[in-house]
Design an enzyme around this catalytic site. Sequence first.
Site, PDB file in Angstrom:
ATOM      1  N   ASP A  19       6.220   5.001  -3.468  1.00  0.00           N
ATOM      2  CA  ASP A  19       6.257   4.105  -4.624  1.00  0.00           C
ATOM      3  C   ASP A  19       6.638   2.690  -4.204  1.00  0.00           C
ATOM      4  O   ASP A  19       7.370   2.506  -3.228  1.00  0.00           O
ATOM      5  CB  ASP A  19       7.278   4.651  -5.634  1.00  0.00           C
ATOM      6  CG  ASP A  19       7.094   4.044  -7.016  1.00  0.00           C
ATOM      7  OD1 ASP A  19       6.082   3.355  -7.247  1.00  0.00           O
ATOM      8  OD2 ASP A  19       7.981   4.245  -7.868  1.00  0.00           O
ATOM      9  N   HIS A  36      -1.343  -1.416  -1.429  1.00  0.00           N
ATOM     10  CA  HIS A  36      -1.806  -0.081  -1.050  1.00  0.00           C
ATOM     11  C   HIS A  36      -2.274  -0.083   0.408  1.00  0.00           C
ATOM     12  O   HIS A  36      -2.044   0.867   1.142  1.00  0.00           O
ATOM     13  CB  HIS A  36      -2.940   0.379  -1.967  1.00  0.00           C
ATOM     14  CG  HIS A  36      -2.530   0.495  -3.408  1.00  0.00           C
ATOM     15  ND1 HIS A  36      -1.349   1.101  -3.779  1.00  0.00           N
ATOM     16  CD2 HIS A  36      -3.117   0.074  -4.564  1.00  0.00           C
ATOM     17  CE1 HIS A  36      -1.241   1.064  -5.106  1.00  0.00           C
ATOM     18  NE2 HIS A  36      -2.291   0.440  -5.595  1.00  0.00           N
ATOM     19  N   LEU A 130       1.408  19.908  12.837  1.00  0.00           N
ATOM     20  CA  LEU A 130       1.836  19.449  11.503  1.00  0.00           C
ATOM     21  C   LEU A 130       0.711  19.635  10.469  1.00  0.00           C
ATOM     22  O   LEU A 130      -0.451  19.384  10.776  1.00  0.00           O
ATOM     23  CB  LEU A 130       2.199  17.956  11.608  1.00  0.00           C
ATOM     24  CG  LEU A 130       2.488  17.183  10.330  1.00  0.00           C
ATOM     25  CD1 LEU A 130       3.819  17.617   9.730  1.00  0.00           C
ATOM     26  CD2 LEU A 130       2.527  15.688  10.603  1.00  0.00           C
TER      27      LEU A 130
HETATM   28  C1  FPP Z   1       2.592   3.741  -5.768  1.00  0.00           C
HETATM   29  O1  FPP Z   1       2.833   2.372  -5.816  1.00  0.00           O
HETATM   30  C2  FPP Z   1       1.564   4.127  -4.802  1.00  0.00           C
HETATM   31  C3  FPP Z   1       0.370   4.681  -5.111  1.00  0.00           C
HETATM   32  C4  FPP Z   1      -0.057   4.954  -6.496  1.00  0.00           C
HETATM   33  C5  FPP Z   1      -0.632   5.022  -4.091  1.00  0.00           C
HETATM   34  C6  FPP Z   1      -0.180   5.386  -2.710  1.00  0.00           C
HETATM   35  C7  FPP Z   1      -1.353   5.301  -1.824  1.00  0.00           C
HETATM   36  C8  FPP Z   1      -1.378   4.803  -0.551  1.00  0.00           C
HETATM   37  C9  FPP Z   1      -0.175   4.359   0.170  1.00  0.00           C
HETATM   38  C10 FPP Z   1      -2.699   4.683   0.107  1.00  0.00           C
HETATM   39  C11 FPP Z   1      -2.859   5.408   1.344  1.00  0.00           C
HETATM   40  C12 FPP Z   1      -2.666   6.861   1.241  1.00  0.00           C
HETATM   41  C13 FPP Z   1      -3.174   7.733   2.145  1.00  0.00           C
HETATM   42  C14 FPP Z   1      -2.809   9.181   2.081  1.00  0.00           C
HETATM   43  C15 FPP Z   1      -4.054   7.277   3.228  1.00  0.00           C
HETATM   44  P1  FPP Z   1       2.684   1.612  -7.201  1.00  0.00           P
HETATM   45  O2  FPP Z   1       1.314   1.015  -7.220  1.00  0.00           O
HETATM   46  O3  FPP Z   1       2.994   2.522  -8.326  1.00  0.00           O
HETATM   47  O4  FPP Z   1       3.782   0.502  -7.029  1.00  0.00           O
HETATM   48  P2  FPP Z   1       4.647  -0.200  -8.174  1.00  0.00           P
HETATM   49  O5  FPP Z   1       5.501   0.871  -8.787  1.00  0.00           O
HETATM   50  O6  FPP Z   1       5.459  -1.200  -7.389  1.00  0.00           O
HETATM   51  O7  FPP Z   1       3.697  -0.851  -9.131  1.00  0.00           O
END
Ligand code: FPP
Length: 239
Positions: A19, A36, A130
């Site tokens: 997050d 991201h 893993l």
């Molecule tokens: C939350 O941050 C994150 C996500 C919804 C997506 C996580 C995805 C990645 C890190 C991409 C790569 C993943 C893989 C497995 C290759 P948010 O957007 O909710 O952040 P905020 O709470 O600050 O708005």
Amino acid sequence: MTALDPDKEIPRHIAIIMDGNGRWAAARDLPRREGHRAGAESVEDVLRACGDLGVDYLTLYAFSSENWKRPESEIDALMGLLAHFLQEKTPTLMKNNIRLRVIGHLERLPERNRRQVRESIERTAANDGLTLVVALSYGSREEIVDAARALMRKAKAGVLDPEDLDGATFAEHLHTAGIPDPDLLVRTSGECRVSNFLLWQISYAEIVISEVLWPDFRREHLEAAIAEYQRRHRRFGGL
Ligand code: FPP
């Protein structure tokens, strides 16, 4: 540096709610997709660290069933990142003996992503190091309803006596069938919510909240979370 205790166990299964990508990007005046993208680098670092530390399972919450409500441009960016990650990194997964598994409703993903995910799962299927479990279009309540539906069908077909249903049988009908429950659940960015992630499976997990935003999360932060886990005494409801 947080020292890990060599006399205490490393969690066998670590689950992470990644997050803070959006906030990381906003703080730099960047579009959310850049958060991201930076987050994908954290995925690589944490994956490497888990391999080195001898963790058996790493489960990452990459896309929740609620994430479909985000703007189309952000969904496209996330799907693109995932496709790119799998295309680029499958040889690395092979080299490091990592097996990929997916939980969630893969069929809701665009065809191109689905194909890439399936290919990576098939190519890495025989690896026995893993296991990387990626939660995609995943929601825990949906997963529990799916399991209940499958069990009810079996009961209706006469292959399962409702009186024989127990926790182990129920767990075998979850998307995580065959995967041991997480020992440690980490959520980044200081938020203290479970957000519909592995509700059944985290019954006895230690929960560690890291203040670090996911794109800044590195091996040292993972080790700090594991050190916290090692300091706690897990009792599973006993004394
Ligand atoms: C939350 O941050 C994150 C996500 C919804 C997506 C996580 C995805 C990645 C890190 C991409 C790569 C993943 C893989 C497995 C290759 P948010 O957007 O909710 O952040 P905020 O709470 O600050 O708005």
